[in-house]
Structures are given as C-alpha cells and as structure tokens.
Design an enzyme around this catalytic site. Structure first.
Site, PDB file in Angstrom:
ATOM      1  N   GLU A 242      66.334  38.618 134.970  1.00  0.00           N
ATOM      2  CA  GLU A 242      65.249  37.639 135.148  1.00  0.00           C
ATOM      3  C   GLU A 242      64.959  36.905 133.845  1.00  0.00           C
ATOM      4  O   GLU A 242      64.623  35.722 133.848  1.00  0.00           O
ATOM      5  CB  GLU A 242      63.987  38.334 135.670  1.00  0.00           C
ATOM      6  CG  GLU A 242      64.129  38.927 137.074  1.00  0.00           C
ATOM      7  CD  GLU A 242      64.596  37.926 138.118  1.00  0.00           C
ATOM      8  OE1 GLU A 242      64.362  36.713 137.945  1.00  0.00           O
ATOM      9  OE2 GLU A 242      65.230  38.357 139.097  1.00  0.00           O
ATOM     10  N   HIS A 245      67.097  33.974 133.489  1.00  0.00           N
ATOM     11  CA  HIS A 245      66.548  32.800 134.198  1.00  0.00           C
ATOM     12  C   HIS A 245      65.414  32.151 133.401  1.00  0.00           C
ATOM     13  O   HIS A 245      65.307  30.931 133.355  1.00  0.00           O
ATOM     14  CB  HIS A 245      65.976  33.220 135.557  1.00  0.00           C
ATOM     15  CG  HIS A 245      66.991  33.538 136.606  1.00  0.00           C
ATOM     16  ND1 HIS A 245      68.089  32.745 136.860  1.00  0.00           N
ATOM     17  CD2 HIS A 245      67.047  34.568 137.503  1.00  0.00           C
ATOM     18  CE1 HIS A 245      68.789  33.276 137.865  1.00  0.00           C
ATOM     19  NE2 HIS A 245      68.188  34.390 138.266  1.00  0.00           N
ATOM     20  N   HIS A 251      72.509  31.668 138.180  1.00  0.00           N
ATOM     21  CA  HIS A 251      73.371  32.759 138.649  1.00  0.00           C
ATOM     22  C   HIS A 251      74.826  32.417 138.362  1.00  0.00           C
ATOM     23  O   HIS A 251      75.212  31.255 138.330  1.00  0.00           O
ATOM     24  CB  HIS A 251      73.168  32.997 140.156  1.00  0.00           C
ATOM     25  CG  HIS A 251      71.859  33.652 140.466  1.00  0.00           C
ATOM     26  ND1 HIS A 251      71.038  33.228 141.488  1.00  0.00           N
ATOM     27  CD2 HIS A 251      71.230  34.698 139.875  1.00  0.00           C
ATOM     28  CE1 HIS A 251      69.955  34.006 141.510  1.00  0.00           C
ATOM     29  NE2 HIS A 251      70.054  34.890 140.541  1.00  0.00           N
TER      30      HIS A 251
HETATM   31 ZN   LIG Z   1      68.540  35.816 139.673  1.00  0.00          ZN
END
Ligand SMILES: [Zn+2]
Length: 431
Positions: A242, A245, A251
């Site tokens: 996370e 991100h 991804h």
């Molecule tokens: Zn993810």
C-alpha cells in the site's frame, strides 16, 4: 486490555484495569486467499472518481510532472536517505483484540527492511531480476514529535464503537469515532483497524483523496509480523504494497490485461498473482524479460513470496516525494524536539517490584518524568506471557500484579518502552 490514561492513579480507581491476563499468542489461523481482497486501492480510486469530476485531469497532471522529474533525474542515487515519519492510529473496534506496541514496531521494521532492501528474504529474488532490485533509499521512523512539537510514541489509540470502521467514512474523523489525520505533508498516517469484507488494506495515490484522508488503512490482521498478523499475509507486506501506491506506484500488471505500470524495468504481466507459484511463470510474451515478476511488492502474491522493488519503481517513488510529498523531507516528526530526560538512561532504574518474594500479589513501580508508551509483561519459566498491561501515556505509578492463580516459581517482569527495556526477576512462593 488496552488502557489509555493520563495518570495511572485514574486507573487505580477502576478495578478492571489490571484484569488483563494474556496467554502466549499462537499464530492466528491462516486465511484462504480466495476469500480476501488483497488490495482495495484501485476500487477506492474508482469510488472517489465517481464523485470528483476533476480527479482524472488532476492525476494526469501529477503523472506528467512525475514523468518530467524522472526524465531530468536519470540517476536514482540520493545524497541522503529520506526518512519518513510515521504515525499509527490504532482504532480498536468491537471484538478486536489489542494491538500492542511491539506489533506496530515490527511493521516499521518491515518497511525499513523492504524499502532499504535489507529484507532477509532478498536472497530469494531470482537472478534474472537481481540487477534491477533496488534499495529505494527511503526509510521510516515512528514519529517522536507530534504536530504540536510535543513528545509522542508515534501511536494513537482510540476505542471505537463503529463496526468495520476502515470501510466507512468514520475512520479519519475523531468526531465520528475514528482519529483525525496528522498533517499528511509531514507524516505518513496509517490507520490500523477492522476493515471488513475481507479487505486487507487500501490507500490513495497522490491527488486522489482530500488531505484529511490522505493516508493508508490496514486491517489489524495483516499489520506487522507478530501478534494478530494472519498467514499468508503475516509478514507486513500489505503495508509495504500500500505504501508503494501512496508513492504513486501501480500494480505490476497495470490493472489491465498485460497493462502498463509506468515502470520500464518490470516485465509486462497478464494479471495479478495469487498464492506463491514456482518461478518462472510466463505471460504477455515476457520470456525475454525473465517472466512474471510475481515476487514484486506490487503484485498480490503471499507475503512470503514478495521480496523486491525495482530501480524503476524507486525512481517513480522518489519523483513522487519530490513533486507531490516534499514536506516529508523537512518534517520534524522524528526530530525529538522534546527529548525526554530519561532517554538513554538506565532503564533498570525505572522499574522496581515489591514485595519480592511474594505469594503472588505484588506491585510494579514504574517511574518516568515524561509520558511514555509502556508495555509491561510477566513471563513464566517457559517463556509464556502470563500477564500483560499496556499504557499509552504513562508517567509514574504503581501497577498491582496478581499471579496468585499461577504456580509458585520464578517469573520475569519486563518493561518495554520506545527507548529501552527493563527487567526484574520475581519469586512467587507457595500459596
Ligand atoms: Zn494494490
């Protein structure tokens, strides 16, 4: 039992405060990967998009700035490691066990290892990818200074009545039963709570969320690598993923069939990976590139099968910090502006126990001259925890400990604080 108090005296009035007895915890029963949602970030993005017509243009602008930074910074080597102050907001909801300080510490340690490529399992990175595996030169510290310049343990504890608060709009608001964010320009905020619906965690890429929720949410069952951490997601990699991100990584499969993740040194990949396949796996004609990089932190593999970020991902993260989150580099969150006077002192002086020996009922006296997170455990001779109390704002005082239900013998009282550990042996006589 989790207790947050200003002075232990307050607690002495509440007979239940010290009823906490905790047997040594076993590793929780594994979850079936088919029943979980490994990452909810993409879904949350779509949710925000539906109510924010400017989001796509804003994101395109941010990505253009990041691409420009990357084009003008071909070398990813930093003058100095960037250290990101972290605050963890634990929201203890209905039926949720306490999350102890050492479990939080374990997550920060995992982040440091994964981002600095000092993770012990880096040796599992296939040879074909070892040349692109990167030390991101990004590191983490639990905040020691809060937004007002006061000393903090880097953890806030809130007891909430909101069920599965992580999947509501309450987690980021103190007034709704959650906890307000600390300035996200200066701190990485992580809410640890129940999310529900099998969701492991989510966050927001830059420009997606308003400032008051611009952090990460991780379910307590997938945070850190001890305590409540649940296999096969019990090695802290949900938070590593996370955080990728939050630093604007996509991804590995680009959320599309053989999609583009905006990074040149990750092979194209058909879709996400579940479980822990054997290497190599091929898709999207990626044979010449080494096959699927399912051990990348930005895939969905089991925690034990992830072990790298690439140099390209590093560059994108560093660009994101410079372009979108520059305040993190000048944050005072880990500056210890208000150094507790006992920092670095001999902690054995901070703990005394009396009477000793006893028939099982005795008192631990703890003395500090600054508020601290305190975790007090009593071990039997088998190394099992037979009693445990934790406080987030502890100055000084007496903690009654009752081992009268335990057999006679030698026990170890251990006091853990962010700055050191003190231990005392106690003898319990026949009773
Ligand atoms: Zn993810």
């Amino acid at each position: 039992m989790l207790i947050s108090i200003q002075r232990v005296f307050t607690c002495l009035l509440l007979s239940s405060c010290f009823a906490s007895t905790l047997a040594a915890q076993d590793t929780p029963t594994p979850v079936d990967p088919a029943t979980v949602i490994r990452c909810h970030t993409h879904h949350k993005h779509q949710e925000m998009r539906a109510s924010d017509p400017g989001l796509d243009a804003r994101r395109a602008d941010i990505n253009a700035q990041i691409d420009e930074w990357i084009a003008t910074h071909p070398s990813t080597s930093q003058d100095a490691v960037i250290i990101i102050p972290v605050v963890v907001h634990v929201l203890t909801g209905p039926g949720m066990p306490p999350i102890y300080y050492d479990q939080i510490r374990s997550q920060i340690d995992v982040l440091s290892q994964d981002f600095r490529r000092s993770n012990p399992d880096k040796v599992l990175t296939p040879n074909v990818f070892s040349s692109v595996a990167a030390d991101t030169e990004i590191d983490f510290c639990l905040a020691d200074t809060d937004p007002n310049g006061n000393y903090t343990s880097g953890v806030t504890y809130t007891t909430t009545s909101v069920d599965n608060i992580g999947n509501t709009s309450a987690y980021y608001l103190t007034a709704s039963g959650g906890h307000d964010i600390w300035d996200p320009d200066s701190y990485l905020n992580i809410w640890v709570c129940q999310i529900g619906d099998g969701i492991l965690g989510f966050t927001f890429q830059p420009g997606v969320a308003p400032a008051n929720r611009d952090g990460m949410v991780i379910d307590y069952r997938y945070f850190g690598n001890i305590g409540t951490a649940t296999p096969p997601y019990n090695l802290g990699r949900t938070t590593t993923h996370e955080l990728g991100h939050w630093f604007n990584l996509e991804h590995i499969w680009g959320d599309a069939f053989c999609g583009n993740d905006g990074v040149a040194d990750t092979p194209e990949q058909e879709t996400f990976t579940s479980g822990c396949p054997s290497f190599p796996q091929f898709s999207c004609n990626n044979n010449a590139d080494g096959g699927d990089m399912f051990m990348n932190y930005m895939d969905y593999s089991n925690d034990a099968c992830m072990n790298l970020f690439t140099a390209g991902q590093k560059q994108r993260m560093l660009a994101t910090i410079d372009v979108q989150r520059p305040g993190l580099k000048s944050s005072n969150g880990c500056s210890l502006n208000s150094v507790p006077s006992w920092r670095g002192s001999d902690f054995s002086e901070s703990l005394s126990v009396f009477p000793n020996p006893s028939t099982g009922e005795f008192t631990a006296y703890i003395e500090f001259n600054a508020p601290s997170t305190v975790d007090l455990r009593v071990y039997n001779q088998l190394g099992q925890v037979v009693e445990r109390n934790q406080f987030t704002q502890f100055y000084s005082g007496n903690l009654p400990i009752d081992l009268s239900q335990q057999p006679a013998g030698l026990y170890l009282v251990e006091l853990t604080t962010p700055f050191g550990i003190a231990t005392k042996k106690v003898q319990v006589l026949e009773h």
